[in-house]
Enzyme design. Structure first.
Site, PDB file in Angstrom:
ATOM      1  N   ARG A  30      13.850  -0.022 -10.966  1.00 54.37           N
ATOM      2  CA  ARG A  30      14.125   1.200 -10.198  1.00 54.37           C
ATOM      3  C   ARG A  30      15.377   0.973  -9.340  1.00 54.37           C
ATOM      4  O   ARG A  30      15.412   0.038  -8.547  1.00 54.37           O
ATOM      5  CB  ARG A  30      12.905   1.493  -9.320  1.00 54.37           C
ATOM      6  CG  ARG A  30      12.895   2.834  -8.640  1.00 54.37           C
ATOM      7  CD  ARG A  30      11.470   3.214  -8.269  1.00 54.37           C
ATOM      8  NE  ARG A  30      10.698   3.442  -9.473  1.00 54.37           N
ATOM      9  CZ  ARG A  30      10.701   4.580 -10.180  1.00 54.37           C
ATOM     10  NH1 ARG A  30      11.412   5.612  -9.767  1.00 54.37           N
ATOM     11  NH2 ARG A  30       9.996   4.688 -11.274  1.00 54.37           N
TER      12      ARG A  30
ATOM     13  N   THR B 211      20.656   6.397 -12.469  1.00 50.10           N
ATOM     14  CA  THR B 211      19.554   5.509 -12.117  1.00 50.10           C
ATOM     15  C   THR B 211      19.529   4.404 -13.165  1.00 50.10           C
ATOM     16  O   THR B 211      20.184   4.503 -14.203  1.00 50.10           O
ATOM     17  CB  THR B 211      18.210   6.267 -12.144  1.00 50.10           C
ATOM     18  OG1 THR B 211      18.140   6.994 -13.363  1.00 50.10           O
ATOM     19  CG2 THR B 211      18.080   7.214 -10.966  1.00 50.10           C
TER      20      THR B 211
ATOM     21  N   LYS C 100      15.382   4.800 -16.020  1.00 45.48           N
ATOM     22  CA  LYS C 100      14.902   5.850 -16.930  1.00 45.48           C
ATOM     23  C   LYS C 100      15.067   5.354 -18.374  1.00 45.48           C
ATOM     24  O   LYS C 100      14.533   4.307 -18.711  1.00 45.48           O
ATOM     25  CB  LYS C 100      15.656   7.155 -16.651  1.00 45.48           C
ATOM     26  CG  LYS C 100      15.345   7.752 -15.272  1.00 45.48           C
ATOM     27  CD  LYS C 100      15.897   9.150 -15.119  1.00 45.48           C
ATOM     28  CE  LYS C 100      15.459   9.798 -13.823  1.00 45.48           C
ATOM     29  NZ  LYS C 100      16.261   9.401 -12.644  1.00 45.48           N
TER      30      LYS C 100
ATOM     31  N   TYR D  22      20.176 -12.073   1.901  1.00 43.67           N
ATOM     32  CA  TYR D  22      21.133 -11.075   2.395  1.00 43.67           C
ATOM     33  C   TYR D  22      22.502 -11.367   1.800  1.00 43.67           C
ATOM     34  O   TYR D  22      22.937 -12.516   1.773  1.00 43.67           O
ATOM     35  CB  TYR D  22      21.242 -11.134   3.925  1.00 43.67           C
ATOM     36  CG  TYR D  22      20.494 -10.011   4.590  1.00 43.67           C
ATOM     37  CD1 TYR D  22      20.773  -8.688   4.266  1.00 43.67           C
ATOM     38  CD2 TYR D  22      19.517 -10.267   5.542  1.00 43.67           C
ATOM     39  CE1 TYR D  22      20.079  -7.646   4.867  1.00 43.67           C
ATOM     40  CE2 TYR D  22      18.818  -9.231   6.155  1.00 43.67           C
ATOM     41  CZ  TYR D  22      19.109  -7.919   5.811  1.00 43.67           C
ATOM     42  OH  TYR D  22      18.439  -6.897   6.402  1.00 43.67           O
TER      43      TYR D  22
ATOM     44  N   ASP E 283      26.348  12.617 -13.736  1.00 42.39           N
ATOM     45  CA  ASP E 283      25.115  11.917 -13.383  1.00 42.39           C
ATOM     46  C   ASP E 283      24.341  11.761 -14.696  1.00 42.39           C
ATOM     47  O   ASP E 283      23.680  12.687 -15.154  1.00 42.39           O
ATOM     48  CB  ASP E 283      24.338  12.745 -12.361  1.00 42.39           C
ATOM     49  CG  ASP E 283      23.002  12.119 -11.992  1.00 42.39           C
ATOM     50  OD1 ASP E 283      22.572  11.177 -12.686  1.00 42.39           O
ATOM     51  OD2 ASP E 283      22.382  12.589 -11.018  1.00 42.39           O
TER      52      ASP E 283
ATOM     53  N   GLU F 141      25.480  -8.907   2.192  1.00 39.15           N
ATOM     54  CA  GLU F 141      26.389  -7.784   2.458  1.00 39.15           C
ATOM     55  C   GLU F 141      27.792  -8.101   1.964  1.00 39.15           C
ATOM     56  O   GLU F 141      28.295  -9.219   2.173  1.00 39.15           O
ATOM     57  CB  GLU F 141      26.475  -7.474   3.959  1.00 39.15           C
ATOM     58  CG  GLU F 141      25.342  -6.633   4.466  1.00 39.15           C
ATOM     59  CD  GLU F 141      24.354  -7.451   5.247  1.00 39.15           C
ATOM     60  OE1 GLU F 141      24.166  -8.640   4.890  1.00 39.15           O
ATOM     61  OE2 GLU F 141      23.779  -6.905   6.208  1.00 39.15           O
TER      62      GLU F 141
HETATM   63  N1  DSN Z   1      12.646  12.368 -10.390  1.00 38.58           N
HETATM   64  C1  DSN Z   1      13.635  12.255 -11.430  1.00 38.58           C
HETATM   65  C2  DSN Z   1      13.215  12.954 -12.665  1.00 38.58           C
HETATM   66  O1  DSN Z   1      12.042  12.989 -12.900  1.00 38.58           O
HETATM   67  O2  DSN Z   1      14.037  13.453 -13.400  1.00 38.58           O
HETATM   68  C3  DSN Z   1      14.973  12.653 -10.990  1.00 38.58           C
HETATM   69  O3  DSN Z   1      15.291  11.997  -9.825  1.00 38.58           O
END
Ligand code: DSN
Length: 423
Positions: free
Chosen positions: A242, A233, A236, A61, A207, A63
């Site tokens: 993730r 994110t 990707k 933890y 984003d 925080e």
């Molecule tokens: N699920 C993602 C995508 O496939 O683009 C976006 O959050």
């Protein structure tokens, strides 16, 4: 030598301790090995990223933020979070970063909560034209808490209509204008969107989730410097664990820090933050630039080969890692195409195309992306094979013999480009 005093559960492997879960994981390893992953938002993380994800930091933890924690024992949590922040700032040339968001959605939520009140206007790309759920969809908190003004693509060339974007911004006076999308293959003009945001006294938030790896690799324009706040994110095209992150101008990120913790989240996922540090370190290496270049070259080769097979690529091509394929020339829906391509061991997702006549669960399109197959080592020659296989399967979508024949040809490629050691 292992101490006999060590608790028994620390010495047991997953296979011994829980063969049921171990068997499920082994089946997933085999699925990843045997299928070509063409979902644009997915990738294959490195063994080093996954080792950090599976580390003892899951037990800690922490925080707060480095140097200001609410619990003891945080020295190493501080070290690894500081490293992740330093690396991601270096990677993108950003002034500041928060690496604690558990996901892209929570990164977006933190930015919105910091700079908007319920009832304020959020302007972002229409979900039906490639925007994301958290960009104001009615079924999402973003569409429920905020008044949404959406911009989209022109009918004529299926690219963003920037004159219309400016007109909508002046008419709706948003607090925040979001750039970035989940199913838009072309470049965003981040400088123009910042100019419009300044004209209407709005914040420009990008984003960059989908494009994050291409931006890090220098083959897609960077929003940093044009958007005060950039969310993403981390799993990707940037190929990390993730999770989520926020980078940007120091004044803005400092304000968001309080929204992330204690506003929205409790303890950060320190094992995931360690894996983010590893992924950012990988992306700083010269070979990542080459990876990003190959992702984009593969996407362009795949789009060209699909066009040659008779598919229509939305907007006529791609400037990124992804493309939207209009399946109507083949007379199949996205739903059917996703199912039969999976039977042939190519994993894709159905996706609405602009002005899609079909329902979102059916769709007339497929979204394809090359980050995962490029990680695996496939090149432009294999992109031509994939386009040919897709055309064969979708010309005879009910023909299981065609699917079996293509599956065998896919197997020859997946075996040439192994991903995991199979148990
Ligand atoms: N699920 C993602 C995508 O496939 O683009 C976006 O959050």
């Amino acid at each position: 030598m292992a101490s006999t005093a060590m608790p028994a559960h620390h010495r047991t492997t997953l296979a011994d301790s829980d063969p049921t879960v171990a068997a499920i994981l082994n089946r997933e390893v085999k699925r990843q090995q045997d299928h070509l992953e063409l979902i644009a938002s997915e990738n294959h993380s490195s063994a080093a990223v996954r080792e950090a994800m599976g580390s003892v930091l899951t037990d800690k933890y922490a925080e707060g933020y480095p140097g200001k924690r609410y619990y003891g024992g945080c020295a190493h949590a501080d070290e690894v979070e500081t490293l992740a922040i330093q690396r991601v700032c270096e990677l993108y040339g950003a002034e500041a970063a928060n690496v604690q968001p558990h996901s892209g959605a929570s990164a977006n939520m933190a930015a919105y909560f910091t700079f908007m009140k319920p009832g304020d206007t959020l302007m972002a790309m229409n979900l039906a034209h490639g925007g994301h759920l958290t960009h104001g969809a009615t079924v999402n908190f973003s569409g429920q808490l905020y008044n949404v003004a959406a911009y989209g693509v022109r009918d004529s060339d299926e690219q963003i209509d920037y004159d219309e974007l400016r007109r909508i911004a002046h008419e709706s006076r948003p607090r925040v204008i979001v750039s970035g999308a989940t199913a838009y293959s072309r470049e965003f003009d981040f400088a123009f969107i910042r100019q419009v945001a300044d004209e209407v006294d709005a914040l420009h938030m990008c984003d960059m989730s989908h494009y994050s790896g291409l931006i890090a690799g220098g083959v897609y324009p960077s929003p940093v410097g044009h958007a005060q706040v950039v969310t993403s994110t981390t799993h990707k095209s940037i190929r990390g664990p993730r999770g989520g992150m926020i980078i940007g101008d120091a004044d803005y990120v400092t304000k968001i820090n309080k929204t992330v913790f204690p506003g929205l989240q409790g303890g950060p996922l320190m094992h995931v933050i360690a894996a983010k540090a590893v992924a950012f370190g990988e992306a700083l290496r010269p070979e990542f630039k080459d990876y990003a270049r190959r992702v984009k070259a593969n996407a362009q080769a795949l789009a060209a080969a699909l066009t040659a097979e008779g598919f229509r690529i939305v907007s006529g091509g791609t400037d990124s890692h992804l493309m939207l394929v209009d399946l109507r020339p083949f007379g199949v829906t996205g739903k059917l195409a996703q199912d039969v391509l999976e039977a042939a061991h190519m994993t894709t997702n159905k996706n609405a195309i602009p002005n899609d006549p079909e329902k979102p669960f059916v769709t007339s399109g497929l979204r394809l992306g090359t980050p995962a197959v490029t990680t695996r080592g496939l090149g432009e020659a294999e992109m031509k094979l994939i386009a040919g296989w897709m055309a064969r399967v979708l010309r005879a979508p009910q023909d299981e013999a065609v699917q079996a024949a293509v599956r065998a040809e896919v197997a020859a490629v997946t075996q040439r480009f192994p991903l995991h050691d199979l148990a």
